[in-house]
Write an enzyme that holds these catalytic residues in place. Structure first.
Site, PDB file in Angstrom:
ATOM      1  N   HIS A   1       3.338  12.749  -8.225  1.00  0.00           N
ATOM      2  CA  HIS A   1       4.491  11.857  -8.351  1.00  0.00           C
ATOM      3  C   HIS A   1       5.747  12.505  -7.762  1.00  0.00           C
ATOM      4  O   HIS A   1       6.826  12.465  -8.362  1.00  0.00           O
ATOM      5  CB  HIS A   1       4.724  11.486  -9.819  1.00  0.00           C
ATOM      6  CG  HIS A   1       3.683  10.565 -10.381  1.00  0.00           C
ATOM      7  ND1 HIS A   1       3.669   9.210 -10.114  1.00  0.00           N
ATOM      8  CD2 HIS A   1       2.609  10.804 -11.171  1.00  0.00           C
ATOM      9  CE1 HIS A   1       2.634   8.651 -10.738  1.00  0.00           C
ATOM     10  NE2 HIS A   1       1.972   9.590 -11.379  1.00  0.00           N
TER      11      HIS A   1
ATOM     12  N   ASP B   1      10.140  10.457  -9.550  1.00  0.00           N
ATOM     13  CA  ASP B   1       8.824   9.950  -9.174  1.00  0.00           C
ATOM     14  C   ASP B   1       8.798   9.783  -7.660  1.00  0.00           C
ATOM     15  O   ASP B   1       9.767  10.123  -6.968  1.00  0.00           O
ATOM     16  CB  ASP B   1       8.505   8.635  -9.886  1.00  0.00           C
ATOM     17  CG  ASP B   1       7.021   8.526 -10.233  1.00  0.00           C
ATOM     18  OD1 ASP B   1       6.204   8.483  -9.290  1.00  0.00           O
ATOM     19  OD2 ASP B   1       6.676   8.502 -11.428  1.00  0.00           O
TER      20      ASP B   1
ATOM     21  N   GLU C   1      -1.835  12.121 -12.922  1.00  0.00           N
ATOM     22  CA  GLU C   1      -2.171  11.408 -11.696  1.00  0.00           C
ATOM     23  C   GLU C   1      -1.860  12.244 -10.448  1.00  0.00           C
ATOM     24  O   GLU C   1      -1.098  11.840  -9.577  1.00  0.00           O
ATOM     25  CB  GLU C   1      -1.443  10.065 -11.650  1.00  0.00           C
ATOM     26  CG  GLU C   1      -1.884   9.117 -12.763  1.00  0.00           C
ATOM     27  CD  GLU C   1      -1.168   7.787 -12.749  1.00  0.00           C
ATOM     28  OE1 GLU C   1      -1.755   6.789 -13.212  1.00  0.00           O
ATOM     29  OE2 GLU C   1      -0.011   7.745 -12.287  1.00  0.00           O
TER      30      GLU C   1
END
Length: 534
Positions: A240, A169, A307
């Site tokens: 990420h 991440d 995301e």
């Protein structure tokens, strides 16, 4: 019979004793289960459980049973554990351990003269779903290898069979990649960490990091396999990814951002620094995944896909050129272009891509499986279109969310999800129930993100006892959520708390957090009102 998860069928008529002469007769294919019984139940009871026939425990595979199904028969002469596969025999052994009582979950006997008994019982059981999982986010806060092994034991004790390891991440890269050493030399470490929610003014100024070597991963995977658990790796892309870009700046959108100045991110939230849609990036991650595939035999590989802000792609001439060259409609399809590339790449190597439900945007890759996290809607759409689905809706089974309202919960995050709420979770939503598309729901997964769970104690507190309730929802044949026997589950949990205590789990007690479990003054992100079901 306070068994968790509840078996499909059980009856009991009395008790029988076990003793030093109790032996294990392990038929072909069950040798690993016999070894597990000796090293766990044997250690807790002090019984040698030596190999042999007569007056003992019989372990055998019965092909007439479904692969993970089992039948446990305890009579005056024998403890007979039959499973449709070695996995079924192992789940029978887990039930047997529960029948011995909470002290069977300790690592050494409490009294050398203890007389051990088990009920005279017939248990017939099988799981409802094939995918019964837990996600551990080891990227935001690293969990050392021994902690992962401990959680594999906890999953096995609850008949869960998938550990999803979120390995990369913005805040850290946690797996050694020999071809790209900077991923761990640089990407595995951050200078400090935000304490609490990202709006908190507090910082933990200690550097944080860690990673698993290839041998660590091999050990984790082997340990899991002995417990019939599949370890699913997640390598996040194209969002990420700041930890990877900090290690190798050429991975980022260098035509619009000074990627050479980026460091491993020290706070939480959605990060704007995403991978560039270049051939260099594709080749880099193919090389990364080549090493990942060599370490993880799982048929599924998770590539994230969630995301991913599109702002840098919108501003990047290189990204716009890629959109034009590929004939894509825009940035959403550019994300889909990433996902489709790795779907094909993994399929060519006999693996299956899994991604968060954002991979539906811009068109779903042909062989992709969807982790439906933003509610049920993504999973419903994917299943209706013929794609397999893992249900893990944030509103229901995100275990980093707070367990009660009020100021006592440590670093309160998200919706209130009580033990009863999780017990009433239903993996198959009404829109799919009774339709052919319901067969595409492989199962469900509870997700535990670790932005504000920086220690084993904190992870335990967020996971338990709710993970026990989740385990029952994915194993047992429960009625509709409103009709479930919550009072009966609460009663069975009384015995289960004793098991968790024997295992050393720092669970949340029914009455609220203990004093050392509180985190006064550390800001969370509570969301008011009930969670929407979407």
């Amino acid at each position: 019979m306070d068994l968790i998860p509840a078996p499909h069928h059980v009856r009991s008529t009395g008790h029988r004793a076990l003793g030093a002469d109790t032996r294990i007769d392990a038929h072909p294919g069950t040798e690993d289960v016999a070894r597990w019984l000796r090293t766990t139940v044997g250690a807790a009871t002090g019984l040698p459980l030596a190999p042999g026939k007569g007056n003992g425990i019989v372990l055998r595979v019965d092909p007439s049973l479904a692969p993970e199904a089992y039948r446990l028969v305890i009579d005056d002469d024998t403890v007979d554990m039959a499973g449709g596969s070695p996995a079924g025999v192992f789940w029978a052994a887990q039930t047997f351990r529960q029948l011995l009582g909470p002290d069977a979950f300790r690592r050494a006997p409490l009294r050398p003269d203890r007389q051990w008994t088990v009920p005279l019982t017939v248990v017939e059981d099988a799981p409802r779903f094939a995918w019964r999982g837990l996600l551990l986010d080891v990227a935001r806060h690293f969990m050392p290898k021994d902690g992962v092994l401990r959680y594999l034991d906890l999953l096995a004790a609850h008949k869960l069979n998938v550990l999803h390891l979120h390995l990369t991440d913005d805040q850290g890269w946690r797996i050694e990649i020999e071809r790209y050493p900077k991923l761990t030399e640089v990407g595995a470490w951050r200078a400090r960490s935000k304490l609490g929610h990202r709006a908190s003014p507090l910082w933990d100024e200690r550097p944080h990091g860690g990673y698993y070597t290839h041998d660590d991963i091999r050990e984790i995977v082997a340990y899991a396999a002995e417990r019939h658990i599949t370890v699913v790796p997640e390598i996040d892309l194209p969002g990420h990814s700041q930890a990877a870009i900090a290690a190798y700046p050429e991975l980022g959108n260098a035509d619009v951002v000074d990627t050479a100045s980026l460091t491993v991110w020290d706070t939480w939230g959605i990060n704007p620094n995403v991978l560039a849609p270049t051939d260099t990036v594709l080749a880099f991650y193919e090389n990364v995944l080549t090493e990942v595939l060599a370490l993880f035999p799982s048929p599924f590989v998770h590539i994230g896909g969630d995301e991913c802000p599109k702002d840098q792609w919108k501003a990047s001439p290189a990204a716009q050129a890629r959109i034009a060259a590929e004939g894509l409609a825009g940035e959403d399809e550019l994300q889909s272009w990433f996902i489709r590339h790795f779907d094909r790449w993994l399929a060519a190597r006999g693996r299956r891509l899994v991604g968060w439900d954002e991979i539906l945007e811009g068109g779903l890759a042909e062989g992709a499986t969807v982790s439906s996290w933003r509610g049920y809607a993504g999973g419903i759409a994917a299943a209706a279109a013929g794609h397999d689905v893992i249900m893990c809706p944030e509103q229901q089974v995100y275990l980093d969310h707070r367990q009660a309202d009020g100021p006592g919960e440590p670093v309160p995050i998200g919706y209130v999800r009580t033990l009863e709420d999780v017990y009433r979770f239903e993996p198959v939503p009404p829109q799919l129930a009774g339709t052919p598309a319901a067969a595409h729901v492989l199962g469900a997964q509870a997700n535990l993100w670790t932005e504000v769970t920086e220690t084993q104690q904190r992870v335990d507190y967020q996971a338990f006892p709710r993970l026990a309730a989740f385990a029952e929802t994915v194993w047992s044949a429960l009625p509709a959520p409103a009709e479930r026997d919550w009072a009966g589950f609460e009663r069975r949990m009384t015995a289960h708390y004793a098991r968790l205590g024997a295992l050393g789990v720092d669970y949340r007690p029914p009455g609220g957090p203990r004093p050392w479990q509180r985190r006064p003054g550390v800001l969370g992100r509570p969301i008011e009102g009930p969670p929407p079901i979407v």
